[in-house]
Write an enzyme that holds these catalytic residues in place. Structure first.
Site, short mmCIF file in Angstrom:
data_model
loop_
_atom_site.label_atom_id
_atom_site.label_comp_id
_atom_site.label_asym_id
_atom_site.label_seq_id
_atom_site.Cartn_x
_atom_site.Cartn_y
_atom_site.Cartn_z
N ASP A 161 -4.50 6.87 1.34
CA ASP A 161 -4.96 5.53 0.97
C ASP A 161 -6.47 5.50 1.21
OD1 ASP A 161 -5.63 2.60 1.38
OD2 ASP A 161 -3.50 2.42 0.92
N HIS B 37 0.80 -1.22 0.00
CA HIS B 37 0.00 0.00 0.00
C HIS B 37 0.83 1.27 0.00
CE1 HIS B 37 -4.31 -1.20 0.65
NE2 HIS B 37 -3.70 -2.37 0.80
#
Length: 447
Positions: A115, A18
């Site tokens: 994110d 991520h």
């Protein structure tokens, strides 16, 4: 406190694959923004150390280590426990470091890029009166599944018809967080809250390209403010990703001596680990058929190999602890990619036109695997979901005959061409979306 320059807050989710794509996004955006733009990167210490050690000299990025939820003096946990501790520490850990960054720089934030998991970024952005840009590091297919969490959970059938999908899906393909017994657990709760709040994002950015999932993207655009596919980032950023010293194991030189499309490349990412029985089954299949291979296998996996396999297979295969994956996939000798179906690996396989054998483990991997086999038709799932000797031999054989293997290769070559078109500098869909993203970031000043 000034608002005369751009100050962009970057909020990372520090697990799996991520944080690194968020850094790649920053590197891609930077040349198109004023030279005095400040980027403040908020991430845990362990994750920051991991990603910035591979990309030094990021002078325009100020790095902030946020609390990972582990109390001082306690041992650092791993796996699910580490993720849950981190989630329990949010959003306070981000808020604290973001205040510190504004005080240290003397510049108010002008934009938040986070994110997509970190749904509470919408609340930060609302208080600051700045845009929130959510970055989904996987594909539009798995994002869509999360947006339909409530619909899926209300369905007691084993087969699902989900808007935007051209084929019926199986309940067993769903991410575990979507079909968890309760949505109150840390990860299910985080992802469900994301689904409920994502419409507040001024833009959703995906590392994909519109032409891969046009029907799903159309459905997403009907629900969200802006949907911007700007990938595959692996193509547009590939020149900066390559390392002149990345082939210390001699993979490329070895591949140069192999026949075209004859080599199997096996890699299951940096997080997943195959059970010993499956490592043995793969080794037995490779040895039985004497198929040329490159296998990225860490030391603990090598210890599991059948006795003598390492020595016996040296004449037709290579086992290495780390592989220069992009260069391997780009090589003419590679005929099939055996993968865990992480999104980055899927995109890399497509970008270099290599069909896949899928063995998914968790998260979005089962969904990605279903898309590879049933929707895009560029590969197949391993029979029964686990490697056996016979199942592996059958799967590998598919790619080296003139029937189905030829069709799968033609299909993935077609998607490769569409990916290349998307990142063309004149009018590619991903380039046009990227321009929209840059303008959104550039034009806003906090009030």
């Amino acid at each position: 406190m000034t608002t005369s320059q751009l100050h962009i807050a970057l909020l990372a989710f520090p697990f799996g694959s991520h944080a690194a794509p968020l850094l790649t996004l920053v590197q891609k955006i930077t040349p198109f923004l004023p030279s005095n733009t400040i980027f403040s990167f908020f991430n845990t210490s362990n994750s920051n150390t991991s990603i910035f050690s591979k990309t030094p000299n990021q002078e325009n990025i100020k790095i902030y280590n946020i609390w990972d939820g582990v109390k001082q003096g306690n041992e650092t946990p791993i796996g699910r426990e580490a993720i849950e501790l981190f989630i329990h520490s949010t959003p306070t850990n981000f808020e604290t470091s973001m205040r510190e960054a504004e005080e240290e720089t003397g510049v108010k934030f002008s934009c938040i890029i986070s994110d997509a998991f970190l749904w509470f970024s919408s609340e930060f952005a609302n208080k600051m009166n700045v845009p929130w840009i959510a970055f989904w590091t996987a594909g539009s297919c798995s994002l869509s599944i999360h947006l339909y969490t409530d619909l899926i959970r209300s369905n007691d059938e084993t087969l699902l018809n989900i808007p935007g999908f051209s084929s019926t899906l199986k309940m067993s393909d769903m991410p575990p967080e979507v079909i968890a017994e309760s949505l109150k657990g840390p990860m299910p709760s985080m992802l469900h809250n994301m689904a409920l709040n994502l419409h507040k994002a001024n833009a959703l950015v995906l590392n994909s390209f519109e032409e891969l999932d046009p029907i799903i993207n159309k459905d997403l655009k009907s629900k969200l403010q802006k949907v911007l596919n700007i990938g595959p980032l692996v193509i547009s950023s590939s020149s900066s990703n390559k390392d002149a010293n990345s082939d210390e194991s001699g993979c490329i030189e070895w591949l140069d001596n192999q026949k075209e499309r004859s080599v199997v490349y096996l890699s299951f990412g940096t997080v997943t680990t195959l059970p010993p029985s499956e490592i043995i089954a793969i080794a037995q299949a490779l040895e039985d058929k004497k198929i040329p291979f490159i296998w990225s296998l860490r030391d603990n996996g090598v210890k599991t190999l059948p006795k003598g396999f390492f020595e016996r297979s040296k004449e037709y295969g290579k086992i290495i602890s780390w592989a220069p994956q992009l260069e391997i996939l780009a090589h003419r000798s590679v005929g099939v990619f055996v993968t865990h179906c992480g999104w980055n690996s899927i995109l890399e396989g497509i970008s270099y036109g290599v069909p896949m054998i899928c063995r998914p483990f968790f998260g979005d991997q089962k969904m990605n695997s279903r898309m590879v086999e049933s929707v895009w038709q560029i590969g197949l799932q391993i029979e029964g979901g686990n490697f056996t000797k016979s199942g592996t031999i059958i799967a590998l054989g598919t790619f080296f005959d003139e029937g189905k293997g030829k069709v799968l290769r033609k299909n993935v070559e077609g998607l490769k061409e569409k990916a290349l078109e998307a990142v063309k500098l004149d009018n590619g869909s991903s380039i046009e979306n990227f321009k929209v993203l840059v303008e959104l970031i550039k034009c806003h000043k906090p009030t």
